[in-house]
Design a protein around this motif. Structure first.
Motif, short mmCIF file in Angstrom:
data_model
loop_
_atom_site.label_atom_id
_atom_site.label_comp_id
_atom_site.label_asym_id
_atom_site.label_seq_id
_atom_site.Cartn_x
_atom_site.Cartn_y
_atom_site.Cartn_z
N VAL A 1 0.86 -1.18 0.00
CA VAL A 1 0.00 0.00 0.00
C VAL A 1 0.90 1.23 0.00
O VAL A 1 1.74 1.38 0.88
CB VAL A 1 -0.93 0.01 1.24
CG1 VAL A 1 -1.79 1.26 1.24
CG2 VAL A 1 -1.78 -1.25 1.27
N HIS A 2 0.73 2.08 -1.02
CA HIS A 2 1.48 3.34 -1.11
C HIS A 2 0.49 4.48 -0.86
O HIS A 2 -0.54 4.55 -1.52
CB HIS A 2 2.09 3.51 -2.50
CG HIS A 2 3.16 2.52 -2.79
ND1 HIS A 2 4.41 2.88 -3.21
CD2 HIS A 2 3.19 1.17 -2.73
CE1 HIS A 2 5.15 1.79 -3.39
NE2 HIS A 2 4.41 0.75 -3.11
N ARG A 3 0.82 5.35 0.08
CA ARG A 3 -0.03 6.49 0.38
C ARG A 3 0.74 7.76 0.04
O ARG A 3 1.83 7.99 0.56
CB ARG A 3 -0.46 6.49 1.83
CG ARG A 3 -1.38 7.62 2.16
CD ARG A 3 -1.93 7.51 3.57
NE ARG A 3 -3.36 7.77 3.46
CZ ARG A 3 -4.28 7.17 4.15
NH1 ARG A 3 -3.94 6.27 5.02
NH2 ARG A 3 -5.53 7.47 3.99
N ILE B 1 -4.18 6.70 -2.47
CA ILE B 1 -3.67 5.38 -2.13
C ILE B 1 -3.52 4.57 -3.40
O ILE B 1 -4.38 4.61 -4.28
CB ILE B 1 -4.63 4.67 -1.16
CG1 ILE B 1 -4.79 5.49 0.12
CG2 ILE B 1 -4.16 3.26 -0.84
CD1 ILE B 1 -5.91 5.01 1.01
N ALA B 2 -2.42 3.81 -3.50
CA ALA B 2 -2.21 2.91 -4.62
C ALA B 2 -1.84 1.54 -4.06
O ALA B 2 -1.09 1.43 -3.09
CB ALA B 2 -1.10 3.43 -5.53
N ARG C 1 -5.92 2.39 -7.83
CA ARG C 1 -5.64 3.68 -7.19
C ARG C 1 -6.95 4.22 -6.61
O ARG C 1 -8.00 4.07 -7.22
CB ARG C 1 -5.06 4.67 -8.19
CG ARG C 1 -3.70 4.25 -8.70
CD ARG C 1 -3.10 5.33 -9.60
NE ARG C 1 -1.88 4.85 -10.23
CZ ARG C 1 -0.67 4.93 -9.68
NH1 ARG C 1 -0.53 5.49 -8.51
NH2 ARG C 1 0.37 4.46 -10.31
N TYR C 2 -6.84 4.83 -5.44
CA TYR C 2 -8.00 5.33 -4.72
C TYR C 2 -7.74 6.77 -4.29
O TYR C 2 -6.60 7.16 -4.08
CB TYR C 2 -8.26 4.49 -3.47
CG TYR C 2 -8.47 3.03 -3.77
CD1 TYR C 2 -9.74 2.54 -4.00
CD2 TYR C 2 -7.40 2.14 -3.83
CE1 TYR C 2 -9.94 1.20 -4.30
CE2 TYR C 2 -7.59 0.81 -4.11
CZ TYR C 2 -8.86 0.34 -4.34
OH TYR C 2 -9.05 -0.98 -4.63
N ASN C 3 -8.82 7.53 -4.14
CA ASN C 3 -8.65 8.89 -3.61
C ASN C 3 -8.56 8.80 -2.08
O ASN C 3 -8.58 7.71 -1.50
CB ASN C 3 -9.78 9.81 -4.08
CG ASN C 3 -11.15 9.38 -3.59
OD1 ASN C 3 -11.28 8.54 -2.72
ND2 ASN C 3 -12.17 9.97 -4.16
N ALA C 4 -8.46 9.93 -1.42
CA ALA C 4 -8.27 9.96 0.03
C ALA C 4 -9.45 9.37 0.79
O ALA C 4 -9.30 8.90 1.91
CB ALA C 4 -8.01 11.40 0.48
N LYS D 1 -10.61 5.88 -11.70
CA LYS D 1 -10.58 5.25 -13.02
C LYS D 1 -9.15 5.30 -13.56
O LYS D 1 -8.48 6.33 -13.47
CB LYS D 1 -11.51 5.97 -14.00
CG LYS D 1 -12.95 5.91 -13.61
CD LYS D 1 -13.48 4.51 -13.77
CE LYS D 1 -14.95 4.47 -13.40
NZ LYS D 1 -15.50 3.14 -13.47
N PRO D 2 -8.66 4.19 -14.14
CA PRO D 2 -7.31 4.20 -14.69
C PRO D 2 -7.22 5.07 -15.94
O PRO D 2 -8.16 5.14 -16.71
CB PRO D 2 -7.04 2.74 -15.02
CG PRO D 2 -8.37 2.14 -15.19
CD PRO D 2 -9.31 2.91 -14.29
N LYS D 3 -6.09 5.70 -16.10
CA LYS D 3 -5.84 6.47 -17.31
C LYS D 3 -5.43 5.51 -18.41
O LYS D 3 -4.55 4.68 -18.24
CB LYS D 3 -4.72 7.48 -17.08
CG LYS D 3 -5.05 8.53 -16.05
CD LYS D 3 -3.89 9.47 -15.85
CE LYS D 3 -4.19 10.47 -14.77
NZ LYS D 3 -3.02 11.30 -14.47
#
Length: 56
Positions: free
Chosen positions: A21-23, A29-30, A40-43, A49-51
């Motif tokens: 988990v990378h914050r 968060i990824a 990937r997630y927001n806060a 959505k992936p680019k």
């Protein structure tokens, strides 16, 4: 916080798999499984959505 990892073409599920988990400093968060970014997630924990990357 509980995050749902979406399915992808490499694995149908990630049950009992260790992920990293990378914050970021802004709270995003990824989740990574090895070198592959799973999601990937927001806060607030909502899935981003992936680019889409296009070939040159």
């Amino acid at each position: 916080m509980k995050l749902q990892i979406p399915t992808d073409r490499h694995r149908m599920h990630y049950v009992k798999v260790k992920v990293q988990v990378h914050r970021d400093l802004d709270g995003r968060i990824a989740l990574f499984h090895g070198p592959r970014c799973l999601a990937r997630y927001n806060a607030q924990g909502q899935l981003l959505k992936p680019k889409l990357q296009t070939a040159a």
